[in-house]
Enzyme design. Structure first.
Site, PDB file in Angstrom:
ATOM      1  N   PHE A 215      62.216  12.972  11.061  1.00 27.85           N
ATOM      2  CA  PHE A 215      63.425  12.271  11.952  1.00 27.85           C
ATOM      3  C   PHE A 215      63.041  10.748  11.794  1.00 27.85           C
ATOM      4  O   PHE A 215      62.936  10.152  13.448  1.00 27.85           O
ATOM      5  CB  PHE A 215      62.995  13.431  13.376  1.00 27.85           C
ATOM      6  CG  PHE A 215      63.795  14.214  13.167  1.00 27.85           C
ATOM      7  CD1 PHE A 215      62.555  15.156  13.483  1.00 27.85           C
ATOM      8  CD2 PHE A 215      64.287  14.535  13.032  1.00 27.85           C
ATOM      9  CE1 PHE A 215      63.378  16.287  13.155  1.00 27.85           C
ATOM     10  CE2 PHE A 215      64.940  16.305  12.793  1.00 27.85           C
ATOM     11  CZ  PHE A 215      64.051  16.982  13.116  1.00 27.85           C
TER      12      PHE A 215
ATOM     13  N   ASN B  53      55.892   4.421  26.824  1.00 24.76           N
ATOM     14  CA  ASN B  53      55.939   3.983  27.814  1.00 24.76           C
ATOM     15  C   ASN B  53      57.466   3.199  28.134  1.00 24.76           C
ATOM     16  O   ASN B  53      58.114   3.129  29.074  1.00 24.76           O
ATOM     17  CB  ASN B  53      55.154   3.371  28.686  1.00 24.76           C
ATOM     18  CG  ASN B  53      53.813   4.528  28.914  1.00 24.76           C
ATOM     19  OD1 ASN B  53      54.202   5.450  28.716  1.00 24.76           O
ATOM     20  ND2 ASN B  53      52.445   3.814  28.854  1.00 24.76           N
ATOM     21  N   GLY B  54      57.356   2.254  27.121  1.00 28.64           N
ATOM     22  CA  GLY B  54      58.390   1.138  27.081  1.00 28.64           C
ATOM     23  C   GLY B  54      59.586   1.569  26.696  1.00 28.64           C
ATOM     24  O   GLY B  54      60.292   1.899  26.658  1.00 28.64           O
TER      25      GLY B  54
ATOM     26  N   ASN C  16      61.888  15.998  27.523  1.00 24.93           N
ATOM     27  CA  ASN C  16      61.954  15.917  28.867  1.00 24.93           C
ATOM     28  C   ASN C  16      61.101  16.874  28.949  1.00 24.93           C
ATOM     29  O   ASN C  16      60.919  17.205  30.609  1.00 24.93           O
ATOM     30  CB  ASN C  16      63.579  16.103  29.788  1.00 24.93           C
ATOM     31  CG  ASN C  16      63.640  14.894  29.794  1.00 24.93           C
ATOM     32  OD1 ASN C  16      63.974  13.465  29.117  1.00 24.93           O
ATOM     33  ND2 ASN C  16      65.786  14.805  30.093  1.00 24.93           N
TER      34      ASN C  16
ATOM     35  N   GLU D 125      61.452  10.189  22.165  1.00 23.17           N
ATOM     36  CA  GLU D 125      60.736   9.863  22.601  1.00 23.17           C
ATOM     37  C   GLU D 125      59.787  10.244  23.945  1.00 23.17           C
ATOM     38  O   GLU D 125      59.203  10.200  24.804  1.00 23.17           O
ATOM     39  CB  GLU D 125      61.642   8.427  23.796  1.00 23.17           C
ATOM     40  CG  GLU D 125      62.156   7.522  22.494  1.00 23.17           C
ATOM     41  CD  GLU D 125      60.994   6.187  22.688  1.00 23.17           C
ATOM     42  OE1 GLU D 125      59.847   6.019  23.043  1.00 23.17           O
ATOM     43  OE2 GLU D 125      62.185   5.531  21.988  1.00 23.17           O
TER      44      GLU D 125
ATOM     45  N   PRO E 248      56.840  16.892  10.312  1.00 22.57           N
ATOM     46  CA  PRO E 248      57.323  18.030  10.967  1.00 22.57           C
ATOM     47  C   PRO E 248      56.673  19.037  11.597  1.00 22.57           C
ATOM     48  O   PRO E 248      57.048  19.111  12.537  1.00 22.57           O
ATOM     49  CB  PRO E 248      57.715  18.127   9.859  1.00 22.57           C
ATOM     50  CG  PRO E 248      57.194  17.537   8.401  1.00 22.57           C
ATOM     51  CD  PRO E 248      56.759  16.390   9.301  1.00 22.57           C
TER      52      PRO E 248
END
EC number: 1.3.8.5
Lengths: 277, 396
Positions: free
Chosen positions: B183, B254-255, B381, B378, B155
């Site tokens: 999440f 990265n992957g 941006n 991930e 959180p």
């Protein structure tokens, strides 16, 4: 019955593709178009692999007749579980003239060479819809045939088959060796798995055969028909049967004796003409 | 390889999303691939069209976690694509993986994204685990007998992952975990949780879950908070050494970034196909929309950005596979570019459908909703820009 099964697999234009006719009207566009294994051939491969998994047969050999690219189709069969492949190399003009009669002669020769107990084919190909190869192969080998199979079970050295026919379902029992052609509801083909795909590509278990007189297959590939526009015929525009027959013989199609070729006269340009001789 | 799976006729959704690549256009996903990669791609496309596309709307609306379908995918080798074969994985490269996820994503983005997260967890245990850990966890994960979740975000720490608070205090041969993760994809429905926690410094009966979040997209995977209260985890379950966790987490990401970008790619690819098909069918002002120059140009721009995204992702996959020095930066570039551009592509495709694009009967809106989050997770941006600028401005 434990032995070898020959499965015929044909490389055809993928069923989802929108077909386009070539500008010169001699056929459909195949260059660069997506091809895949004939769906009924997939069903045949699946049935063969299932029989092997039930230990009712020992080896599944996938056979494809065609140019270099037919090897992709054999690889798909290997990835589904076939043990090895045979690619009968037919390219160029020979490939354009390759039809059920020629393929069945090849399959019959291979069946003898490989000592096959069973030949499994799709009932028809989705490009030409001939529905002839299985039947012709059985006739050439003088083997029983179980066509349009929707259920296959082996019982000793006999096969119990359920066929889908116009009137419903027919139950028959045939001896082996035999030819079976797969219909739609025979099974649901499996997906190739990643490991199987990798194995099939590393595995060079695909022999190359050439069907000419120099090899053991000794199959002659003679074109059976030729497509001409009616205007191109010699002997005027008279469309009587006699005139057409005369023209066909004149064009030197070099037919085998006892070949049965059927006449059909169509309306409009570029109708395929075949004839009883 | 579609005939015979259900019956000859495809159902509406499958037909709509089936990619009818006759003569491959410039946007065909198979350009430049080896024969082997084309085979993988074919299986993945077929699986997506037959097993996923017909259900993607239902999974979204009813919020179904499609366990059976994912297990079918695992049987084909999609459960541990870049995990070593000795523990049940498929042993493929990052590029092969990207190609596969791109294709699967055309069937359902949300489910494919979850499968990619599952793959990342399996890979982490495969790469950083010891012999016992690999043998204990990887086979079940590769077959999807068990499902995995990746727990990093909290959180209070999202982009600032290093500031995470979940603590792990050593007590004998156990770590006692306290804290909560937010999440978490699959949270509450999965079996193996790969948890990043803090052993040094700050930092119940165990593990519990928050309520299932209601999301705009990604509805075929449940998302919950994961709460640890004096949760005892055997020391034997620690991957790598103490203090190595942050490094492992970043390497995993990265992957993960390539995978998520690949999922965006698949959605954009499918959306371009759908838009194209719509333009050829829909008529206004007496002709099909495909005769309208603005729409032709728009479609061209979409296709160009699609191919550009694809090339960048595949290059990043290669870089990661070869462990090149620019791997981290280029993975970030690929994630940044592809997720942004592909969202725009899907959004444009929706616009081209007009009012119909807004209806849930049409797949394009689900692609838009599902990939919107790829610009956020991930690593946002914005964080991608941080990583890239750091790479450019660092002195060494």
């Amino acid at each position: 019955m434990s032995g070898r099964v020959l499965v015929g697999v044909k490389r055809v234009i993928d069923y989802a593709v929108k077909i386009r006719v070539k500008p010169d009207n001699t056929g459909v566009v195949t260059d660069g178009v997506k091809h895949s294994m004939n769906p009924f051939c997939e069903i045949a491969v699946e049935e063969a692999v299932k029989l092997k998994e039930k230990k009712l047969i020992k080896e599944v050999v996938a056979v494809s007749c065609g140019p270099q690219q037919s090897q992709e189709t054999i690889r798909t069969a290997l990835a589904m579980g076939a043990d090895r492949g045979i690619h009968v190399d037919v390219s160029g003009k020979d490939y354009e003239n390759l039809g059920p009669l020629q393929v069945s002669k090849i399959l019959a020769a291979l069946a003898k060479q490989e000592d096959a107990q069973l030949i499994l084919l799709g009932k028809q190909a989705i490009d030409d819809d001939c529905n002839q190869t299985g039947q012709m192969t059985a006739a050439l080998l003088d083997w029983p045939q179980g066509t349009f199979a929707s259920e296959v079970s082996l019982e000793g050295d006999k096969i119990n088959l359920v066929r889908e026919i116009d009137g419903g379902l027919e139950h028959i029992k045939i001896n082996t060796p035999a030819v079976i052609t797969a219909d739609l509801r025979l099974n649901t083909p499996r997906y190739a798995t990643l490991p199987n795909i990798m194995d099939s590509l590393m595995n060079n278990e695909t022999e190359l055969h050439k069907p000419n007189h120099r090899t053991s297959l000794c199959v002659g590939l003679i074109p059976l028909f030729e497509t001409v526009a009616p205007e191109d015929m010699q002997g005027g525009t008279d469309r009587s049967g006699a005139m057409l027959r005369h023209t066909v013989l004149q064009s030197g199609l070099g037919l085998h004796t006892r070949s049965l070729v059927v006449f059909s006269i169509g309306i409009g340009k570029n109708k395929t003409k075949l004839g009883t001789v | 390889a579609a005939l015979g799976r259900k019956n000859w006729k495809e159902d509406e959704t499958s037909r709509r999303t089936r990619l009818r690549e006759g003569v491959p256009s410039a946007t065909a996903a198979s350009h430049g691939l080896t024969d082997e990669q084309k085979e993988f791609q074919k299986v993945a496309f077929d699986f997506a069209a037959n097993e996923m596309a017909p259900h993607m709307a239902e999974w979204d609306q009813k919020e179904i976690f499609p366990v059976e379908t994912m297990r079918k995918a695992a049987q084909l080798g999609f459960g541990g694509i870049y995990v070593q074969p000795d523990v049940g994985g498929s042993g493929l490269s990052r590029l092969d993986t990207s190609i596969i996820f791109e294709a699967l994503s055309t069937g359902c983005v949300s489910t494919t994204a979850y499968i990619s997260i599952h793959n990342m967890c399996a890979w982490m245990i495969d790469s950083y685990g010891n012999k016992e850990q690999r043998e204990k966890f990887c086979p079940d994960l590769c077959s999807m007998e068990k499902f995995a979740s990746y727990c990093l975000t909290e959180p209070g720490s999202g982009s600032d992952a290093a500031s995470l608070l979940t603590s792990a205090q050593r007590k004998g041969d156990h770590y006692i975990l306290n804290g909560s993760k937010a999440f978490i994809s699959g949270g509450g429905d999965t079996d193996v949780y790969v948890v990043m926690c803090r052993t040094g410094g700050k930092g119940p009966k165990g593990i519990s879950f928050g309520k299932k979040e209601k999301k705009v997209g990604w509805n075929s995977q449940p998302t919950r908070a994961v709460i640890f209260e004096d949760c005892a985890v055997p020391v034997a379950n620690r991957l790598g050494e103490e203090g190595q966790g942050f490094n492992i987490a970043m390497k995993g990401l990265n992957g993960g970034r390539i995978n998520i970008a690949s999922c965006s790619l698949g959605a954009a690819h499918a959306s371009v196909q759908l838009a194209r098909d719509h333009l050829l069918v829909r008529k206004q002002f007496g002709e099909t929309l495909s005769n309208n120059q603005f729409l032709q140009f728009k479609l061209a721009e979409m296709a160009t950005k699609l191919v550009a995204s694809r090339l960048l992702i595949r290059e990043a996959a290669q870089a990661l596979q070869e462990d090149r020095p620019d791997a981290v930066a280029i993975c970030s570039m690929a994630k940044l570019f592809a997720t942004d551009e592909c969202f725009n592509i899907c959004n444009q495709a929706l616009q081209m459908h007009g009012g119909y694009g807004y209806l849930k009967d049409y797949a394009v809106q689900q692609f838009v909703r599902d990939i919107r989050v790829h610009q956020i997770l991930e690593g946002t941006n914005e964080v991608m820009r941080m990583i890239i600028s750091r790479n450019l401005l660092s002195e060494s």
